[in-house]
Design a protein around this motif. Structure first.
Motif, PDB file in Angstrom:
ATOM      1  N   MET A   1       0.819  -1.214   0.000  1.00  0.00           N
ATOM      2  CA  MET A   1       0.000   0.000   0.000  1.00  0.00           C
ATOM      3  C   MET A   1       0.850   1.259   0.000  1.00  0.00           C
ATOM      4  SD  MET A   1      -3.094  -0.963   2.606  1.00  0.00           S
ATOM      5  CE  MET A   1      -2.043  -1.617   3.914  1.00  0.00           C
ATOM      6  N   PHE A   2       1.918   1.287   0.814  1.00  0.00           N
ATOM      7  CA  PHE A   2       2.762   2.469   0.947  1.00  0.00           C
ATOM      8  C   PHE A   2       4.184   2.129   0.500  1.00  0.00           C
ATOM      9  CE2 PHE A   2      -0.732   3.053   3.884  1.00  0.00           C
ATOM     10  CZ  PHE A   2      -1.089   4.376   3.684  1.00  0.00           C
ATOM     11  N   ASP A   3       4.909   3.163   0.085  1.00  0.00           N
ATOM     12  CA  ASP A   3       6.299   2.995  -0.352  1.00  0.00           C
ATOM     13  C   ASP A   3       7.286   3.403   0.724  1.00  0.00           C
ATOM     14  OD1 ASP A   3       5.267   2.581  -3.075  1.00  0.00           O
ATOM     15  OD2 ASP A   3       4.879   4.735  -3.010  1.00  0.00           O
ATOM     16  N   LEU A   4       6.843   4.267   1.626  1.00  0.00           N
ATOM     17  CA  LEU A   4       7.720   4.822   2.648  1.00  0.00           C
ATOM     18  C   LEU A   4       6.977   4.886   3.970  1.00  0.00           C
ATOM     19  CD1 LEU A   4      10.399   6.299   3.407  1.00  0.00           C
ATOM     20  CD2 LEU A   4       9.288   8.435   2.710  1.00  0.00           C
ATOM     21  N   ASP A 242      13.750 -11.482   9.262  1.00  0.00           N
ATOM     22  CA  ASP A 242      14.128 -12.426   8.206  1.00  0.00           C
ATOM     23  C   ASP A 242      12.907 -13.128   7.625  1.00  0.00           C
ATOM     24  OD1 ASP A 242      16.788 -11.780   8.517  1.00  0.00           O
ATOM     25  OD2 ASP A 242      17.252 -13.522   9.786  1.00  0.00           O
ATOM     26  N   ARG A 243      11.978 -13.508   8.496  1.00  0.00           N
ATOM     27  CA  ARG A 243      10.775 -14.207   8.027  1.00  0.00           C
ATOM     28  C   ARG A 243       9.905 -13.323   7.145  1.00  0.00           C
ATOM     29  NH1 ARG A 243      10.460 -15.738  13.431  1.00  0.00           N
ATOM     30  NH2 ARG A 243       8.529 -14.545  13.754  1.00  0.00           N
ATOM     31  N   HIS A 244       9.997 -12.008   7.346  1.00  0.00           N
ATOM     32  CA  HIS A 244       9.123 -11.097   6.615  1.00  0.00           C
ATOM     33  C   HIS A 244       9.885 -10.235   5.599  1.00  0.00           C
ATOM     34  CE1 HIS A 244       5.695 -12.256   9.024  1.00  0.00           C
ATOM     35  NE2 HIS A 244       6.402 -12.072  10.125  1.00  0.00           N
ATOM     36  N   ILE A 280       5.162  -1.940   9.732  1.00  0.00           N
ATOM     37  CA  ILE A 280       5.417  -2.883   8.643  1.00  0.00           C
ATOM     38  C   ILE A 280       4.542  -4.122   8.801  1.00  0.00           C
ATOM     39  CG2 ILE A 280       7.154  -4.432   7.653  1.00  0.00           C
ATOM     40  CD1 ILE A 280       9.252  -2.290   8.286  1.00  0.00           C
ATOM     41  N   ALA A 281       4.388  -4.588  10.042  1.00  0.00           N
ATOM     42  CA  ALA A 281       3.548  -5.760  10.295  1.00  0.00           C
ATOM     43  C   ALA A 281       2.113  -5.502   9.850  1.00  0.00           C
ATOM     44  CB  ALA A 281       3.588  -6.130  11.778  1.00  0.00           C
ATOM     45  N   GLY A 285       0.085  -6.880   6.159  1.00  0.00           N
ATOM     46  CA  GLY A 285      -1.000  -7.831   6.356  1.00  0.00           C
ATOM     47  C   GLY A 285      -0.728  -8.889   7.396  1.00  0.00           C
ATOM     48  N   HIS A 286       0.359  -8.763   8.154  1.00  0.00           N
ATOM     49  CA  HIS A 286       0.681  -9.737   9.193  1.00  0.00           C
ATOM     50  C   HIS A 286      -0.076  -9.458  10.486  1.00  0.00           C
ATOM     51  CE1 HIS A 286       3.802 -10.489   6.315  1.00  0.00           C
ATOM     52  NE2 HIS A 286       4.412  -9.355   6.587  1.00  0.00           N
ATOM     53  N   GLN A 287      -0.606  -8.250  10.603  1.00  0.00           N
ATOM     54  CA  GLN A 287      -1.344  -7.811  11.779  1.00  0.00           C
ATOM     55  C   GLN A 287      -2.513  -6.964  11.312  1.00  0.00           C
ATOM     56  OE1 GLN A 287      -0.578  -8.441  15.020  1.00  0.00           O
ATOM     57  NE2 GLN A 287      -2.073  -7.109  16.010  1.00  0.00           N
ATOM     58  N   PRO A 288      -3.750  -7.213  11.788  1.00  0.00           N
ATOM     59  CA  PRO A 288      -4.888  -6.371  11.379  1.00  0.00           C
ATOM     60  C   PRO A 288      -4.647  -4.918  11.781  1.00  0.00           C
ATOM     61  CG  PRO A 288      -5.645  -8.344  12.530  1.00  0.00           C
ATOM     62  CD  PRO A 288      -4.163  -8.277  12.721  1.00  0.00           C
TER      63      PRO A 288
END
Length: 307
Positions: A1-4, A242-244, A280-281, A285-288
């Protein structure tokens, strides 16, 4: 969604303001270590300049919104309508912290300026015509997920108060940015909606919630104020990164490995970076972005990103 993405650990003390930044490329996010914020007008100017070529999400760890019980007494329809008026006309004293219980009013709700006679939370509750201190907490400030209740927005005394930071943030950052065309999450829409129609979006964050998002909460007896405890979280944070598909710059790597140093600003720099990772999470999409979307108070209270 965002670049920065930019996350600012905010304070009324200019020397305790730090910001961390993440830029997206084809391989994922590149995360840079926190640097001290310039003066606020320069920081805003930089943010708007970056928004000319990037879709920018800017996070701040101070409240953006008011309790519904208070908002409905203001005569406005919602928080953004109220925000546009603050400091002007009948609301010219809004940014002046009340000195005594008799100075408290809907148009001057922050209290107290100093710990003198008559200072109590009861005085604040009564001065604003509330039934209970709980009426001064937004839904997102209630205790949840092992996070304690936040301090009420309008209370300005003590180590965990947030009122003075909110006052400075609204006056010096939020109001000028909105007047220049920035959007406010979630008042103006969801992150997906805002990333499509606004170049610069402002949101409220809570670094303590971000600790859990990146698998690095502090256990009982640990403290973010201690360098050794911050260093213990390095492995968990880098494993999560690392995972993300996150990559840290050399500056960010060295700061993490060192626990952000022994200086008192170490906790501020730590919160700037962890708050950024929480952003970032959420954007990944890793966190609502919100745990719930309550109809009650949505026009007034806002929300904490990822809470």
């Amino acid at each position: 969604m965002f670049d920065l993405l930019i996350h600012a650990d905010w304070s009324v003390n200019a020397r305790k303001r730090w910001a961390a930044t993440a830029r997206r490329d084809d391989a994922g996010w590149v995360v840079d270590g926190p640097t001290e914020l310039p003066d606020v007008p320069s920081f805003l100017e930089q943010s708007f300049d970056q928004a000319k070529t990037h879709r920018v999400l800017l996070g701040f760890d101070f409240p953006i919104g008011v309790p519904q019980a208070y908002g409905t007494k203001t005569g406005f329809q919602n928080f953004t309508e109220m925000l546009a008026t603050l400091g002007n006309g009948e609301w010219h004293t809004f940014f002046d912290v009340a000195d005594a219980p008799g100075d408290i009013s809907i148009r001057r709700p922050f209290f107290p300026r100093s710990p003198t006679k008559g200072v109590s939370r009861t005085a604040l509750v009564e001065g604003l015509g509330m039934d209970d201190y709980a009426d001064l907490l937004r839904i997102c400030e209630q205790p949840a997920d092992n996070l304690r209740a936040a301090c009420a927005l309008f209370w300005t005394l003590g180590g965990n108060q947030v009122g003075k930071g909110a006052l400075a943030g609204w006056r010096d950052v939020i109001l000028p940015a909105v007047r220049r065309g920035a959007s406010l999450w979630p008042f103006d829409g969801t992150l997906a909606q805002l990333s499509e129609r606004s170049r610069l979006v402002l949101a409220e964050t809570y670094p303590a919630a971000a600790y859990r998002m990146v698998d690095a909460p502090f256990a009982s007896g640990e403290s973010k104020r201690r360098q050794c405890d911050r260093k213990r979280k390095t492995s968990a944070i880098t494993n999560w990164a690392d995972r993300h598909r996150l990559r840290f710059t050399k500056l960010a790597q060295s700061q993490l490995a060192d626990g952000f140093g022994s200086h008192a600003t170490g906790e501020d720099r730590y919160d700037a970076l962890l708050g950024l990772l929480g952003m970032i999470a959420v954007t990944g999409g890793h966190q609502p972005e919100r745990s719930i979307w309550p109809e009650t108070g949505s026009a007034w209270e806002g929300w904490i990103l990822g809470r």
